[in-house]
Scaffold this motif. Structure first.
Motif, PDB file in Angstrom:
ATOM      1  N   LYS A 178      -2.876   9.522  -3.256  1.00 29.62           N
ATOM      2  CA  LYS A 178      -1.697   9.854  -4.058  1.00 29.62           C
ATOM      3  C   LYS A 178      -0.865   8.599  -4.297  1.00 29.62           C
ATOM      4  CE  LYS A 178       1.114  11.153  -0.039  1.00 29.62           C
ATOM      5  NZ  LYS A 178       1.949  12.219   0.574  1.00 29.62           N
ATOM      6  N   THR A 179       0.012   8.715  -5.310  1.00 26.97           N
ATOM      7  CA  THR A 179       0.894   7.613  -5.675  1.00 26.97           C
ATOM      8  C   THR A 179       2.212   7.755  -4.924  1.00 26.97           C
ATOM      9  OG1 THR A 179      -0.106   7.449  -7.874  1.00 26.97           O
ATOM     10  CG2 THR A 179       2.097   6.515  -7.580  1.00 26.97           C
ATOM     11  N   VAL A 180       2.617   6.681  -4.242  1.00 30.86           N
ATOM     12  CA  VAL A 180       3.854   6.690  -3.461  1.00 30.86           C
ATOM     13  C   VAL A 180       5.009   6.147  -4.290  1.00 30.86           C
ATOM     14  CG1 VAL A 180       4.984   5.839  -1.377  1.00 30.86           C
ATOM     15  CG2 VAL A 180       2.554   6.468  -1.321  1.00 30.86           C
ATOM     16  N   ASP A 181       4.847   4.961  -4.882  1.00 29.45           N
ATOM     17  CA  ASP A 181       5.879   4.369  -5.732  1.00 29.45           C
ATOM     18  C   ASP A 181       5.191   3.448  -6.732  1.00 29.45           C
ATOM     19  OD1 ASP A 181       5.153   2.153  -4.242  1.00 29.45           O
ATOM     20  OD2 ASP A 181       6.894   2.244  -2.931  1.00 29.45           O
ATOM     21  N   ASP A 182       5.985   2.572  -7.379  1.00 32.90           N
ATOM     22  CA  ASP A 182       5.424   1.689  -8.407  1.00 32.90           C
ATOM     23  C   ASP A 182       4.466   0.657  -7.838  1.00 32.90           C
ATOM     24  OD1 ASP A 182       6.823   2.962 -10.426  1.00 32.90           O
ATOM     25  OD2 ASP A 182       8.579   1.654 -10.217  1.00 32.90           O
ATOM     26  N   LEU A 183       4.600   0.311  -6.547  1.00 33.69           N
ATOM     27  CA  LEU A 183       3.747  -0.701  -5.938  1.00 33.69           C
ATOM     28  C   LEU A 183       2.681  -0.122  -5.028  1.00 33.69           C
ATOM     29  CD1 LEU A 183       6.335  -3.497  -5.048  1.00 33.69           C
ATOM     30  CD2 LEU A 183       4.793  -3.379  -7.000  1.00 33.69           C
ATOM     31  N   GLU A 184       2.579   1.174  -4.902  1.00 33.50           N
ATOM     32  CA  GLU A 184       1.580   1.807  -4.042  1.00 33.50           C
ATOM     33  C   GLU A 184       1.079   3.066  -4.740  1.00 33.50           C
ATOM     34  OE1 GLU A 184       1.052   3.403   0.575  1.00 33.50           O
ATOM     35  OE2 GLU A 184       2.948   2.513  -0.111  1.00 33.50           O
TER      36      GLU A 184
ATOM     37  N   SER B 278       9.708 -13.823  -5.266  1.00 30.03           N
ATOM     38  CA  SER B 278       8.709 -14.102  -4.232  1.00 30.03           C
ATOM     39  C   SER B 278       7.444 -13.285  -4.502  1.00 30.03           C
ATOM     40  CB  SER B 278       9.277 -13.747  -2.855  1.00 30.03           C
ATOM     41  OG  SER B 278       9.594 -12.351  -2.805  1.00 30.03           O
ATOM     42  N   PRO B 279       6.297 -13.687  -3.939  1.00 33.88           N
ATOM     43  CA  PRO B 279       5.063 -12.927  -4.145  1.00 33.88           C
ATOM     44  C   PRO B 279       5.214 -11.477  -3.673  1.00 33.88           C
ATOM     45  CG  PRO B 279       4.566 -15.067  -3.215  1.00 33.88           C
ATOM     46  CD  PRO B 279       6.056 -14.928  -3.162  1.00 33.88           C
ATOM     47  N   GLN B 280       4.734 -10.548  -4.513  1.00 31.72           N
ATOM     48  CA  GLN B 280       4.792  -9.129  -4.201  1.00 31.72           C
ATOM     49  C   GLN B 280       3.390  -8.545  -4.224  1.00 31.72           C
ATOM     50  OE1 GLN B 280       8.197  -6.918  -6.000  1.00 31.72           O
ATOM     51  NE2 GLN B 280       8.485  -8.776  -7.251  1.00 31.72           N
ATOM     52  N   THR B 281       3.227  -7.420  -3.605  1.00 28.93           N
ATOM     53  CA  THR B 281       1.908  -6.802  -3.449  1.00 28.93           C
ATOM     54  C   THR B 281       1.876  -5.458  -4.158  1.00 28.93           C
ATOM     55  OG1 THR B 281       1.586  -7.884  -1.320  1.00 28.93           O
ATOM     56  CG2 THR B 281       0.191  -5.996  -1.807  1.00 28.93           C
ATOM     57  N   PHE B 282       0.844  -5.294  -5.001  1.00 26.16           N
ATOM     58  CA  PHE B 282       0.568  -4.010  -5.647  1.00 26.16           C
ATOM     59  C   PHE B 282      -0.726  -3.470  -5.050  1.00 26.16           C
ATOM     60  CE2 PHE B 282      -1.651  -1.635  -9.008  1.00 26.16           C
ATOM     61  CZ  PHE B 282      -0.725  -0.632  -9.245  1.00 26.16           C
ATOM     62  N   SER B 283      -0.655  -2.294  -4.424  1.00 28.80           N
ATOM     63  CA  SER B 283      -1.812  -1.747  -3.703  1.00 28.80           C
ATOM     64  C   SER B 283      -2.284  -0.458  -4.357  1.00 28.80           C
ATOM     65  CB  SER B 283      -1.445  -1.460  -2.238  1.00 28.80           C
ATOM     66  OG  SER B 283      -1.053  -2.661  -1.591  1.00 28.80           O
ATOM     67  N   MET B 284      -3.609  -0.312  -4.350  1.00 36.07           N
ATOM     68  CA  MET B 284      -4.243   0.919  -4.818  1.00 36.07           C
ATOM     69  C   MET B 284      -5.105   1.449  -3.678  1.00 36.07           C
ATOM     70  SD  MET B 284      -5.208   0.215  -8.845  1.00 36.07           S
ATOM     71  CE  MET B 284      -5.982  -1.375  -8.587  1.00 36.07           C
ATOM     72  N   HIS B 285      -4.609   2.468  -2.982  1.00 33.06           N
ATOM     73  CA  HIS B 285      -5.349   3.047  -1.873  1.00 33.06           C
ATOM     74  C   HIS B 285      -4.833   4.470  -1.642  1.00 33.06           C
ATOM     75  CE1 HIS B 285      -1.964   2.722   0.987  1.00 33.06           C
ATOM     76  NE2 HIS B 285      -1.658   1.632   0.289  1.00 33.06           N
ATOM     77  N   GLY B 286      -5.610   5.211  -0.904  1.00 27.66           N
ATOM     78  CA  GLY B 286      -5.206   6.590  -0.610  1.00 27.66           C
ATOM     79  C   GLY B 286      -5.465   7.537  -1.769  1.00 27.66           C
TER      80      GLY B 286
ATOM     81  N   LYS C 139       6.786  -1.287 -13.422  1.00 23.13           N
ATOM     82  CA  LYS C 139       6.069  -0.172 -14.052  1.00 23.13           C
ATOM     83  C   LYS C 139       4.886  -0.649 -14.892  1.00 23.13           C
ATOM     84  CE  LYS C 139      10.207   2.737 -14.252  1.00 23.13           C
ATOM     85  NZ  LYS C 139       9.725   3.648 -13.196  1.00 23.13           N
ATOM     86  N   TRP C 140       4.819  -1.975 -15.155  1.00 23.69           N
ATOM     87  CA  TRP C 140       3.664  -2.479 -15.919  1.00 23.69           C
ATOM     88  C   TRP C 140       2.406  -2.558 -15.069  1.00 23.69           C
ATOM     89  CZ3 TRP C 140       6.968  -7.280 -17.507  1.00 23.69           C
ATOM     90  CH2 TRP C 140       7.930  -6.897 -18.453  1.00 23.69           C
ATOM     91  N   MET C 141       2.540  -2.731 -13.757  1.00 27.68           N
ATOM     92  CA  MET C 141       1.392  -3.041 -12.920  1.00 27.68           C
ATOM     93  C   MET C 141       0.371  -1.911 -12.896  1.00 27.68           C
ATOM     94  SD  MET C 141       1.882  -6.069 -12.043  1.00 27.68           S
ATOM     95  CE  MET C 141       0.453  -6.158 -10.982  1.00 27.68           C
ATOM     96  N   ARG C 142       0.842  -0.674 -12.746  1.00 32.53           N
ATOM     97  CA  ARG C 142      -0.100   0.435 -12.584  1.00 32.53           C
ATOM     98  C   ARG C 142      -1.011   0.606 -13.798  1.00 32.53           C
ATOM     99  NH1 ARG C 142       1.469   6.830 -11.569  1.00 32.53           N
ATOM    100  NH2 ARG C 142      -0.688   7.608 -11.547  1.00 32.53           N
ATOM    101  N   PRO C 143      -0.488   0.754 -15.023  1.00 35.21           N
ATOM    102  CA  PRO C 143      -1.414   0.967 -16.144  1.00 35.21           C
ATOM    103  C   PRO C 143      -2.286  -0.244 -16.445  1.00 35.21           C
ATOM    104  CG  PRO C 143       0.834   0.686 -16.933  1.00 35.21           C
ATOM    105  CD  PRO C 143       0.922   0.802 -15.457  1.00 35.21           C
ATOM    106  N   TYR C 144      -1.682  -1.458 -16.419  1.00 34.79           N
ATOM    107  CA  TYR C 144      -2.460  -2.649 -16.741  1.00 34.79           C
ATOM    108  C   TYR C 144      -3.552  -2.902 -15.710  1.00 34.79           C
ATOM    109  CZ  TYR C 144       0.679  -4.202 -20.487  1.00 34.79           C
ATOM    110  OH  TYR C 144       1.379  -4.320 -21.647  1.00 34.79           O
ATOM    111  N   ALA C 145      -3.198  -2.870 -14.418  1.00 33.58           N
ATOM    112  CA  ALA C 145      -4.162  -3.185 -13.358  1.00 33.58           C
ATOM    113  C   ALA C 145      -5.300  -2.183 -13.326  1.00 33.58           C
ATOM    114  CB  ALA C 145      -3.450  -3.228 -12.005  1.00 33.58           C
ATOM    115  N   ARG C 146      -4.964  -0.875 -13.386  1.00 38.64           N
ATOM    116  CA  ARG C 146      -6.007   0.139 -13.299  1.00 38.64           C
ATOM    117  C   ARG C 146      -6.950   0.070 -14.496  1.00 38.64           C
ATOM    118  NH1 ARG C 146      -6.465   4.492 -10.016  1.00 38.64           N
ATOM    119  NH2 ARG C 146      -4.383   4.114  -9.192  1.00 38.64           N
TER     120      ARG C 146
END
Length: 378
Positions: free
Chosen positions: A108-114, A98-106, A159-166
């Protein structure tokens, strides 16, 4: 899937029946507590076998079944039950499709999706950041085996989302200047470029980015004030453009009205001139007709007069010829007469004429005689 579950239950019943037959053959058909122990153990073994031989797939999930003996991979995308062989023959991995959300805010890093917020260095050297950047992604259902193969078990692909997206978002937004990134059009183009690049890199691993949601970029306070002033000036510019557009519309309307009035006047003047031209042509035709009539009549009169004059001239020529002949005859006859007759005729002509002769020289024989007319006598 229902057939698979039914076949699983039938195999468990067959196993219990076989165990019960073997127990009866060993104990000679008698019943004892030992028989019940065997039956209970067989039931527990069958239940364990059944629970470990089926895996449920919920809506929005996909499963990958790996044959650890042959190395084959099977992807199941339909909800239901799938079977797997025990004793490590099959391994089944259920993934969230299902669609998932990757967020960049705040901060500090909370987990792989935040993770912490996105900071970008613009092409002109200034820095700006996005307070809350959201990337919506999901696993391509038919590519689930690629996700398991490249990302490992369970949620390793996150774990791919953080380096690729940023990295890609920083790269694409870093191509813009602080002025262009504040332009919604340029901002949207950078977002689309980042989305395309993310799909190129993550798509080969079975992950698809469906949407990137980014707020307006934020700068330091001084620059924010400048942006606000720029927006005000932009609004004023839009008002000026609107006024110019309205003025242009009014100008075109006035020009249309002037052209309409001028065209009407031109048409009226053209109608008048055409009417006057038609009148002049008619008058010219009348004048031409009258002049032709007058010419014809005058030519006829002239020809008649010419004919009459020629006839009169011919008559006068005849009379003159007759008079000439008569005079010539008289002269010829006068020449043939004697001197006395000539003198007589001369006397007749000089009757009533006084001739004064005055000699002017002592010449006994004058050579010149002057005759002076007195009165009406010839």
């Amino acid at each position: 899937m229902a057939q698979q579950r039914k076949s699983g239950r039938e195999s468990g019943g067959q196993i219990l029946g076989d165990l019960q037959g073997k127990l009866k053959s060993v104990t000679g058909g008698g019943s004892s507590w030992f028989d019940w122990v065997w039956i209970g153990g067989a039931l527990i073994a069958g239940l364990v076998l059944m629970t470990t031989s089926f895996t449920a797939i919920e809506p929005g999930q996909v499963a990958v079944r790996i044959n650890n003996v042959t190395g084959g991979l099977v992807t199941v995308t339909q909800p239901g039950w799938i079977t797997r062989l025990p004793f490590g023959i099959h391994s089944v991995y259920v993934l969230d499709a299902s669609p998932q959300t990757f967020s960049m805010h705040g901060n500090k890093t909370v987990d792989d999706l935040e993770v912490s917020e996105l900071t970008v260095r613009a092409s002109d050297g200034s820095n700006f950041h996005f307070s809350d950047t959201t990337i919506i992604f999901q696993i391509a259902g038919d590519e689930a085996q690629t996700v398991v193969r490249d990302g490992g078990e369970e949620r390793g692909y996150l774990k791919w989302m953080r380096p690729y997206a940023r990295a890609i978002l920083r790269d694409e937004f870093g191509r813009e200047s602080t002025i262009s990134v504040s332009n919604p059009t340029k901002f949207g183009e950078a977002t689309e470029r980042a989305k395309s690049r993310l799909n190129e890199l993550l798509g080969v691993h079975g992950v698809i980015v469906t949407q990137i949601v980014t707020p307006r970029p934020q700068f330091n306070d001084e620059y924010e004030k400048l942006i606000e002033e720029r927006n005000k000036l932009g609004n004023q510019l839009e008002v000026i453009k609107s006024n110019l557009a309205a003025a242009e519309t009014s100008r075109e309307r006035r020009l249309a009205e002037v052209n309409r009035d001028q065209n009407r006047q031109i048409q009226e003047k053209r109608t008048e001139l055409e009417s006057a031209l038609a009148t002049a042509i008619a008058a010219q035709a009348d004048a031409t007709r009258e002049s032709d009539t007058y010419k014809i009549s005058k030519v006829a009169e002239g020809q008649a007069s010419l004919s009459a004059a020629k006839q009169q001239a011919a008559e006068l020529r005849g009379q003159l010829d007759a008079l000439y002949r008569a005079r010539k005859a008289e002269i010829d006859a006068f020449r043939s007469q004697p001197v006395e007759r000539v003198m007589e005729r001369l006397g007749e002509r000089l009757r009533g004429v006084t001739i004064a002769i005055e000699p002017w020289a002592n010449d006994a024989n004058p050579s010149r005689v002057e005759v002076e007319k007195i009165g009406g006598a010839q």
